[in-house]
Design an enzyme around this catalytic site. Structure first.
Site, PDB file in Angstrom:
ATOM      1  N   GLU A 192      24.130 -35.373  36.556  1.00 47.24           N
ATOM      2  CA  GLU A 192      24.839 -34.286  37.239  1.00 47.24           C
ATOM      3  C   GLU A 192      26.007 -33.775  36.401  1.00 47.24           C
ATOM      4  O   GLU A 192      26.262 -32.563  36.361  1.00 47.24           O
ATOM      5  CB  GLU A 192      25.346 -34.770  38.611  1.00 47.24           C
ATOM      6  N   HIS A 219      26.365 -38.991  33.096  1.00 46.99           N
ATOM      7  CA  HIS A 219      25.366 -38.934  34.158  1.00 46.99           C
ATOM      8  C   HIS A 219      24.672 -37.571  34.151  1.00 46.99           C
ATOM      9  O   HIS A 219      25.188 -36.587  33.603  1.00 46.99           O
ATOM     10  CB  HIS A 219      26.021 -39.181  35.511  1.00 46.99           C
ATOM     11  N   CYS A 231      29.957 -38.540  40.458  1.00 47.39           N
ATOM     12  CA  CYS A 231      29.283 -37.242  40.381  1.00 47.39           C
ATOM     13  C   CYS A 231      29.528 -36.396  41.615  1.00 47.39           C
ATOM     14  O   CYS A 231      29.656 -35.170  41.519  1.00 47.39           O
ATOM     15  CB  CYS A 231      27.790 -37.441  40.142  1.00 47.39           C
ATOM     16  N   CYS A 272      26.313 -40.337  42.578  1.00 50.85           N
ATOM     17  CA  CYS A 272      27.241 -41.450  42.738  1.00 50.85           C
ATOM     18  C   CYS A 272      28.615 -40.908  43.121  1.00 50.85           C
ATOM     19  O   CYS A 272      28.833 -39.697  43.224  1.00 50.85           O
ATOM     20  CB  CYS A 272      27.313 -42.262  41.450  1.00 50.85           C
TER      21      CYS A 272
END
Length: 382
Positions: free
Chosen positions: A65, A63, A95, A92
């Site tokens: 992040e 992801h 993250c 999410c």
């Protein structure tokens, strides 16, 4: 619009655009130091076969992040606490946890994620989270719309129609114009064409913002006058003749919050009459001859307690709630007020957090039949 964005947001959307061009989920993130300098950048690389040293790709963990955090080599908690993470989409659950564990304490995101968003994990009832004083906030609504246009195009191109429809139906609740524009641009190939031509996101976003303004007039006719209407919103203290109206709106509030209050409108009217004869005041939000909503405030508590706040269904996502809340504080002559938000009301919680509310306590309720007592649990080996 592009020139009005701060450098961190420009960098975030540049990363999201590169992810879109590479066929990954269009999300970008950056880390910024107290001087405003970007010290790390990352993008979603779940569907990419290559990544720069230190970042990951071809993984469900890749992801934006995560990739931004992986660029930070310092383990000095004092340095990490001073960094701010910007991301184009609400982190999410994965993250959010990674950000907290990394030591970063400040998070800003553009678009809410009603499916996988992890902002709701920032709860005061979790002592580990509470001690770290995480500051997570959503940016202005327009940034979320920009992100959702790109996401809509990607979802329609990457997923089967059933799954795409399910995701976009949730997004459309909060970003109706953006989802509609994303559908239109996907059908015309506008973003795909820009990506193939190698255009920068700066060259795309201004056209997107103008298209969103036109879309506003299609989805919300008369929206061009909405700013003037908001300025005309006024607050009026409710009287006895308004009790039936207040009760009807209270009933809709109960339904919208999925509260278990079984009262009918007549019973709610009688209860409202009792409130107003005691320590409560009720306030109507009015624009022209149209009642936009109401608030019920308990003056018997300090700070003041906002027991009920409601915007009529036909007027939501148009700025009436924010404007009404500001008028309410002015009328009450206070800058501090308490509320309760039901734990399952995630949309309401996001609204109040966007206004600056932060969790201070958690109210719990014991009800027979909701769960086993200690003895029963022990006997069953639970």
């Amino acid at each position: 619009m592009w020139s009005s964005l701060s450098a961190p947001w420009q960098a975030c959307f540049e990363e999201a655009w590169e992810a879109y061009r590479a066929g990954s989920i269009p999300i970008g993130a950056v880390l910024v130091n107290p001087d405003g300098e970007i010290v790390s950048r990352g993008r979603n690389r779940m569907h990419e076969h290559e990544a720069p040293p230190g970042q990951i790709c071809m993984s469900r963990l890749a992801h934006a992040e995560i990739n931004a955090l992986l660029q930070i080599k310092s383990a000095d908690s004092n340095i990490l606490k001073e960094l701010t993470l910007y991301t184009t989409t609400e982190p999410c659950i994965q993250c959010f946890g990674a950000i907290v564990m990394s030591g970063v304490r400040t998070i800003r995101y553009a678009a809410s994620d009603p499916i996988a968003g992890g902002a709701g994990l920032n709860r005061p009832d979790n002592p580990f989270i509470r001690e770290r004083n995480i500051d997570i906030r959503r940016a202005e609504y327009r940034l979320g719309e920009i992100q959702r246009v790109i996401r809509t195009d990607h979802v329609l191109g990457a997923l089967d129609p059933v799954k795409a429809g399910r995701i976009l139906s949730r997004d459309q609740e909060e970003y109706p114009r953006a989802v509609e524009l994303g559908r239109q641009w996907h059908a015309s190939g506008r973003l795909r064409d820009a990506a193939r031509r190698g255009l920068s996101f700066a060259a795309v976003v201004d056209e997107m913002a103008e298209a969103l303004d036109r879309q506003r007039q299609v989805i919300f006719p008369g929206e061009e006058n909405r700013t003037d209407e908001l300025h005309q919103l006024r607050i009026v203290q409710a009287a006895d003749e308004h009790i039936e109206l207040l009760a009807e709106m209270n009933k809709q509030l109960i339904e919208d919050e999925q509260h278990d209050n079984p009262m009918n409108v007549a019973q709610l009217a009688e209860r409202m009459r009792g409130f107003l004869s005691g320590t409560y005041s009720a306030w109507l939000f009015v624009a022209g001859d149209d009642v936009k909503g109401y608030a019920l405030v308990d003056h018997g508590r300090q700070p003041l307690y906002l027991r009920q706040f409601f915007i009529c269904r036909h007027g939501r996502r148009q700025g009436w709630g924010r404007k009404g809340f500001r008028l309410l504080l002015q009328e009450l002559g206070t800058d501090t007020i308490d509320i309760d938000v039901l734990v399952w009301n995630t949309r309401g919680r996001r609204f109040w957090e966007s206004l600056g509310f932060a969790g201070r306590s958690i109210r719990m309720r014991y009800e027979p039949g909701r769960g086993p007592n200690d003895g029963d649990a022990a006997e069953r080996g639970v």
